[in-house]
Design an enzyme around this catalytic site. Sequence first.
Site: not given
Ligand code: AP5
Length: 252
Positions: A195, A162, A44, A123, A206
């Site tokens: 991270r 990542r 994402k 979420r 997660r």
């Molecule tokens: P990346 O683009 O970073 O993936 P992502 O889907 O953004 O993954 P996240 O882990 O950031 O999602 P998340 O939803 O768990 O985290 P968030 O920060 O929102 O890609 C991942 C890796 O793959 C990278 O290294 C990239 O280079 C590689 N890649 C990408 N595309 C590729 C491809 N096509 N081919 C090969 N490699 C590829 O949330 C983190 C935490 O915050 C949550 O766990 C929770 O505790 C809290 N939180 C955040 N928002 C909320 C909410 N709304 N409600 C409650 N808790 C929340």
Amino acid sequence: MSLNPAKPNRAAWLKGGEAHCNIAPDLPPHPRRLVLLGPPGAGKGTQAELLSERLGACHLSTGDVFRNAKTLDECDRTSALNTALDFMKRGNLVPDEIVLGLVAERSRCLRCKGGFLLDGFPRTVAQAEALNKLLASQDVRLDAVISYELPLEKIVVRLSGRRTCLVCKAVFHVDSRPPMSAGICDHCGGDLYQREDDRQESIRVRMEAYTKDTAPLETFYRRAGLLLSISAEGSPEEIFERSLHALQRRQS
Ligand code: AP5
């Protein structure tokens, strides 16, 4: 190394309060207002960066707000942010009331003239219902919700490799999207780090939270006629092209 100083610093979103972004958004003819859904590691954040460059829409990630709070001194963080960081470290969802308070405080970003890409919010169904009310209060509507689909085994590979920029939050991968210089961000020259919620134990928690609380949003947005399901397999550029085609098909 060529850096890109013109990239918006998203200060209004990352810091909240009275903070302003360093540069005004370009004014696209049709500002896009999108939600990006998908399991952790589906890509994402990576797609948000590509879409933001192409569409001019601001990347609004709740995860980035929490990670940015981590860079502050503990005494400069609110108790809500300290609680949020505790939940996040373990891989659990941050409680709805904390997330909703934080987004409501930044609701002017939903009126951003360049449009927005919400990443990681909503979420839960309660967050999605609250977002509907916030959007109505700001007199704006969602154009679409893109849901990125990826099998579990590929998710683990993506998360474990990542690396994220400490300064501008740009995302890299040691194998599939390496930076030009190891450990250094291509965009701003900041240090890259791994991270703490990308450890095996946190990844499992997660994924469980995603299945239980976030996956039901697909039905929520399908019923609202907004859902676009996209395969997140292949290179970031291929997935980006798929996303643009799906958005164009929806518009025509
Ligand atoms: P990346 O683009 O970073 O993936 P992502 O889907 O953004 O993954 P996240 O882990 O950031 O999602 P998340 O939803 O768990 O985290 P968030 O920060 O929102 O890609 C991942 C890796 O793959 C990278 O290294 C990239 O280079 C590689 N890649 C990408 N595309 C590729 C491809 N096509 N081919 C090969 N490699 C590829 O949330 C983190 C935490 O915050 C949550 O766990 C929770 O505790 C809290 N939180 C955040 N928002 C909320 C909410 N709304 N409600 C409650 N808790 C929340």
